[in-house]
Motif scaffolding. Structure first.
Motif, PDB file in Angstrom:
ATOM      1  N   UNK A  99      -0.957  44.652  65.382  1.00 43.72           N
ATOM      2  CA  UNK A  99      -2.291  44.660  65.985  1.00 43.72           C
ATOM      3  C   UNK A  99      -2.355  43.642  67.114  1.00 43.72           C
ATOM      4  N   UNK A 100      -3.198  43.894  68.124  1.00 45.30           N
ATOM      5  CA  UNK A 100      -3.388  42.908  69.202  1.00 45.30           C
ATOM      6  C   UNK A 100      -3.982  41.618  68.625  1.00 45.30           C
ATOM      7  N   UNK A 101      -3.774  40.481  69.268  1.00 44.60           N
ATOM      8  CA  UNK A 101      -4.259  39.205  68.739  1.00 44.60           C
ATOM      9  C   UNK A 101      -5.766  39.010  68.845  1.00 44.60           C
ATOM     10  N   UNK A 102      -6.428  39.770  69.740  1.00 39.75           N
ATOM     11  CA  UNK A 102      -7.862  39.587  69.948  1.00 39.75           C
ATOM     12  C   UNK A 102      -8.632  40.904  69.820  1.00 39.75           C
ATOM     13  N   UNK A 253     -16.619  38.343  72.433  1.00 40.73           N
ATOM     14  CA  UNK A 253     -15.953  37.302  73.205  1.00 40.73           C
ATOM     15  C   UNK A 253     -15.868  37.634  74.696  1.00 40.73           C
ATOM     16  N   UNK A 254     -15.840  36.584  75.490  1.00 41.55           N
ATOM     17  CA  UNK A 254     -15.593  36.709  76.924  1.00 41.55           C
ATOM     18  C   UNK A 254     -14.992  35.392  77.395  1.00 41.55           C
ATOM     19  N   UNK A 258      -7.345  31.678  76.485  1.00 45.58           N
ATOM     20  CA  UNK A 258      -7.084  30.472  75.697  1.00 45.58           C
ATOM     21  C   UNK A 258      -8.303  30.068  74.876  1.00 45.58           C
ATOM     22  N   UNK A 259      -9.494  30.182  75.460  1.00 49.50           N
ATOM     23  CA  UNK A 259     -10.714  29.841  74.738  1.00 49.50           C
ATOM     24  C   UNK A 259     -10.998  30.857  73.642  1.00 49.50           C
ATOM     25  N   UNK A 264     -10.915  32.246  67.824  1.00 50.46           N
ATOM     26  CA  UNK A 264     -10.305  33.022  66.733  1.00 50.46           C
ATOM     27  C   UNK A 264      -9.682  32.096  65.693  1.00 50.46           C
ATOM     28  N   UNK A 265      -8.915  31.110  66.133  1.00 46.59           N
ATOM     29  CA  UNK A 265      -8.245  30.197  65.205  1.00 46.59           C
ATOM     30  C   UNK A 265      -9.246  29.388  64.397  1.00 46.59           C
TER      31      UNK A 265
END
Length: 382
Positions: A99-102, A253-254, A258-259, A264-265
């Motif tokens: 899956x994509x990370x975001x 998100x937008x 990196x932000x 997410x983390x």
């Protein structure tokens, strides 16, 4: 005859795929053929002096389970599970999820005849890790899960495997009924529907089987199995709440990548901390490995593959008063609807089923502790 069928299956795969995935189909064909070649007829294994008493007793139990599946659950056994294979590993196949990370969106792989699925299966664990590494390099998140059994949907006579024959009796019956259900109803390109249907048939079949055999020896095993199933359901409810929370975050998100990764983390760390806080009620350590480094989008998507619609099928079964024949007819009728109409009917069934479950569980104090972990995405964005 089986050799011709096997060769024909490989030819169809190559013709439809254009042989672009020839390496994948080669390992799949070789793996399936190896199982067929190494399998021995049930009666030969039972009569072999070298067969342990433990295995002999278990194979006899399986024969009675299969007979029960045909007589009471109206599942077609035919020549399936009439042969045995002793594997030299814990799993027969390893499935890769990516899956994509975001984004809470699973990579899809499509196969001839059965349609698309959110996983790729390999008979060699090393091959699964190779594919996962390839997706890791592309920036995807991956998860690899071992599989003790699978169904060929009647294309071949699926054998019994050492990877599952020594499961507890309730778990074994659940697995056999689940896999047999795949040949009863299969909706192309809809893994969630197929797996949820089979999961319901497996679990309900165990209840019916246990009430029929009335084995004193099976009762304690069934109680333990129920406890493990309940623990799994609590953990899965928790994990899917985390999945929904992360999905909500991704949609809103937008800004710089990196932000977004930092947000997410932060959210993932919240759910991991919440798991640690309620660990005793969420398997008491049984699921620690899933909540560590493997806790990512691919894992969470894999958890949603098998039981998304179980409550809908349970409600359908209740609506026909537990009549298996009528139930299968209703399920088959669903497969003939358009995707939109089927989804709407399944949603309505699931909502009724979930409402009844919630009413029955209002006195369960563990639910309160789980709710305290939910809906954290707003705080991450603020």
């Amino acid at each position: 005859m089986k050799m011709k069928k096997f060769a024909g299956w490989i030819l169809v795969c190559c013709l439809i795929s254009g042989c672009e995935s020839l390496r994948f189909y080669h390992q799949a064909a070789l793996g399936q053929w190896t199982l067929l070649q190494r399998s021995a007829p049930m009666d030969v294994v039972l009569q072999d002096p070298a067969t342990s008493e433990q295995l002999r007793a278990r194979l006899e139990t399986i024969q009675s389970m299969l007979q029960f599946a045909e007589d009471e659950l109206q599942l077609v056994v035919a020549d399936r599970y009439q042969r045995y294979v002793a594997l030299e590993r814990d799993y027969v196949v390893w499935n890769v999820f990516a899956a994509p990370p975001l984004a809470m969106r699973s990579e899809q792989w499509c196969y001839p005849l059965v349609g698309c699925a959110p996983y790729r299966g390999y008979f060699a664990e090393a091959d699964a890790h190779t594919l996962a590494a390839r997706y890791d390099q592309k920036g995807f998140e991956t998860y690899i899960g071992g599989v003790p059994a699978y169904s060929t949907l009647g294309w071949f006579d699926d054998p019994l495997l050492s990877s599952f024959v020594f499961y507890s009796e309730p778990a074994l019956a659940n697995l056999l009924f689940h896999e047999l259900a795949h040949s009863k109803v299969w909706l192309k390109d809809n893994v969630a529907f197929n797996e949820s249907f089979a999961s319901f048939v497996g679990a309900q079949g165990v209840r019916v089987w246990l009430s029929a055999v009335q084995s004193e020896a099976a009762q304690p095993s069934f109680a333990r199995w129920q406890q493990r199933q309940a623990a799994w359901r609590r953990f899965k409810t928790f994990a899917l709440a985390a999945k929904d929370d992360l999905a909500s975050l991704y949609r809103r998100q937008s800004g710089p990548v990196s932000e977004r990764m930092r947000q997410r983390d932060t959210l993932r760390a919240h759910w991991q901390a919440c798991y640690a806080q309620h660990r005793k009620h969420l398997g008491d350590g049984r699921f620690d490995s899933l909540m560590g480094e493997r806790f990512n989008n691919a894992l969470l998507l894999s958890l949603g593959t098998y039981e998304d619609w179980v409550s809908a099928f349970a409600q359908m079964f209740a609506d026909v008063d537990g009549d298996w024949s009528n139930f299968y007819q209703q399920v088959t009728a669903l497969t003939e609807l358009s995707s939109r109409d089927r989804f709407e009917q399944m949603q309505a069934l699931r909502q009724r089923g979930l409402l009844q479950q919630q009413n029955a569980q209002r006195t369960d104090h563990q639910n309160t502790e789980q709710v305290q972990c939910q809906a954290f995405a707003d705080h991450v964005l603020n």
